[in-house]
Design an enzyme around this catalytic site. Structure first.
Site, mmCIF file in Angstrom:
data_model
loop_
_atom_site.group_PDB
_atom_site.id
_atom_site.type_symbol
_atom_site.label_atom_id
_atom_site.label_comp_id
_atom_site.label_asym_id
_atom_site.label_seq_id
_atom_site.Cartn_x
_atom_site.Cartn_y
_atom_site.Cartn_z
ATOM 1 N N HIS A 150 -10.622 -5.398 -3.448
ATOM 2 C CA HIS A 150 -9.103 -5.735 -2.765
ATOM 3 C C HIS A 150 -9.066 -6.324 -1.306
ATOM 4 O O HIS A 150 -10.125 -5.643 -0.691
ATOM 5 C CB HIS A 150 -8.344 -4.686 -2.734
ATOM 6 N N HIS B 120 -6.887 -5.811 2.255
ATOM 7 C CA HIS B 120 -5.792 -5.340 2.974
ATOM 8 C C HIS B 120 -5.323 -6.267 3.932
ATOM 9 O O HIS B 120 -6.125 -6.852 4.452
ATOM 10 C CB HIS B 120 -6.127 -4.038 3.774
ATOM 11 N N ASN C 117 -12.791 -3.335 2.317
ATOM 12 C CA ASN C 117 -13.858 -2.322 2.641
ATOM 13 C C ASN C 117 -14.889 -2.586 1.190
ATOM 14 O O ASN C 117 -14.210 -2.495 0.195
ATOM 15 C CB ASN C 117 -13.326 -1.044 2.591
ATOM 16 N N ASP D 99 0.662 -1.296 -0.014
ATOM 17 C CA ASP D 99 0.106 0.060 0.024
ATOM 18 C C ASP D 99 0.871 1.185 0.157
ATOM 19 O O ASP D 99 1.855 1.311 0.706
ATOM 20 C CB ASP D 99 -0.936 0.041 1.178
ATOM 21 N N ILE D 100 0.383 2.210 -0.777
ATOM 22 C CA ILE D 100 1.406 3.479 -0.720
ATOM 23 C C ILE D 100 1.347 4.402 0.283
ATOM 24 O O ILE D 100 2.001 5.024 0.336
ATOM 25 C CB ILE D 100 0.572 4.417 -2.197
ATOM 26 N N GLU E 134 -12.371 3.274 -1.082
ATOM 27 C CA GLU E 134 -11.984 4.396 -1.947
ATOM 28 C C GLU E 134 -11.633 3.960 -3.510
ATOM 29 O O GLU E 134 -11.993 4.693 -4.331
ATOM 30 C CB GLU E 134 -10.809 4.961 -1.277
ATOM 31 N N VAL E 135 -11.042 2.746 -3.620
ATOM 32 C CA VAL E 135 -10.816 2.379 -4.859
ATOM 33 C C VAL E 135 -11.773 1.072 -5.232
ATOM 34 O O VAL E 135 -11.876 0.116 -4.630
ATOM 35 C CB VAL E 135 -9.301 1.780 -4.955
HETATM 36 P P1 5GP Z 1 -10.070 1.318 0.279
HETATM 37 O O1 5GP Z 1 -10.145 2.596 1.245
HETATM 38 O O2 5GP Z 1 -10.497 1.607 -1.002
HETATM 39 O O3 5GP Z 1 -10.213 -0.145 0.929
HETATM 40 O O4 5GP Z 1 -8.377 1.118 0.196
HETATM 41 C C1 5GP Z 1 -7.535 1.708 -0.951
HETATM 42 C C2 5GP Z 1 -6.188 1.639 -0.472
HETATM 43 O O5 5GP Z 1 -5.516 1.947 -1.751
HETATM 44 C C3 5GP Z 1 -5.591 2.936 0.390
HETATM 45 O O6 5GP Z 1 -5.055 2.112 1.517
HETATM 46 C C4 5GP Z 1 -4.606 3.680 -0.480
HETATM 47 O O7 5GP Z 1 -3.449 3.872 0.541
HETATM 48 C C5 5GP Z 1 -4.332 2.746 -1.440
HETATM 49 N N1 5GP Z 1 -3.785 3.151 -2.640
HETATM 50 C C6 5GP Z 1 -4.378 4.190 -3.182
HETATM 51 N N2 5GP Z 1 -3.691 4.697 -4.383
HETATM 52 C C7 5GP Z 1 -2.674 3.823 -4.476
HETATM 53 C C8 5GP Z 1 -1.759 3.538 -5.371
HETATM 54 O O8 5GP Z 1 -1.431 4.284 -6.455
HETATM 55 N N3 5GP Z 1 -0.892 2.723 -5.237
HETATM 56 C C9 5GP Z 1 -0.665 1.896 -4.086
HETATM 57 N N4 5GP Z 1 0.153 1.011 -3.965
HETATM 58 N N5 5GP Z 1 -1.755 1.893 -3.249
HETATM 59 C C10 5GP Z 1 -2.706 2.806 -3.275
#
Ligand code: 5GP
Length: 116
Positions: A103, A105, A90, A32-33, A98-99
């Protein structure tokens, strides 16, 4: 409706780089970034799906099984099974996703705090 321009779709198409941990025919795992723990890995199936439910309802069983077996493969690879880890997904607005590509974590490397 799946958004083909989400960040993880771009990572899968290699349009955006990632720090890869493991990849095979069905899935990709990368760091994760913006890590929320000492170890914070994201695992995504290559199957086009926006949420966990979308994945389970629409992917073939071999795809689903392979993805979750790969989660365990990564747990073995990082040697985190003994000390423990947390797997989170999530989903949707209430879940704080968010994405919009399904996925998981994988959080580890230290004690992960309670959500509430
Ligand atoms: P969500 O909130 O959708 O469950 O988690 C999305 C995750 O993607 C977040 O923890 C965020 O830090 C990670 N993320 C967002 N953009 C990028 C990216 O460009 N590269 C990587 N490696 N992680 C990302």
């Amino acid at each position: 409706m799946y958004d083909k321009n989400n960040i993880f779709a771009k990572i899968l198409r290699k349009e955006i780089p990632c720090d890869k941990v493991y990849e095979d025919e069905f899935s990709l795992f990368f760091y994760d970034i913006s890590p929320q723990a000492k170890i914070h890995i994201l695992g995504i199936p290559k199957f086009t799906c926006s949420t966990f439910s979308d994945f389970i309802k629409n992917a073939e069983n071999k795809n689903i099984i392979s993805f979750f077996k790969s989660v365990q493969f990564v747990i073995n690879k990082l040697n985190i099974e003994k000390d423990g880890y947390r797997i989170i997904t999530n989903s949707g607005e209430d879940g704080g996703q968010e994405v919009p590509h399904f996925h998981v974590h994988i959080l580890a490397g230290e004690k992960i705090g309670r959500l509430r």
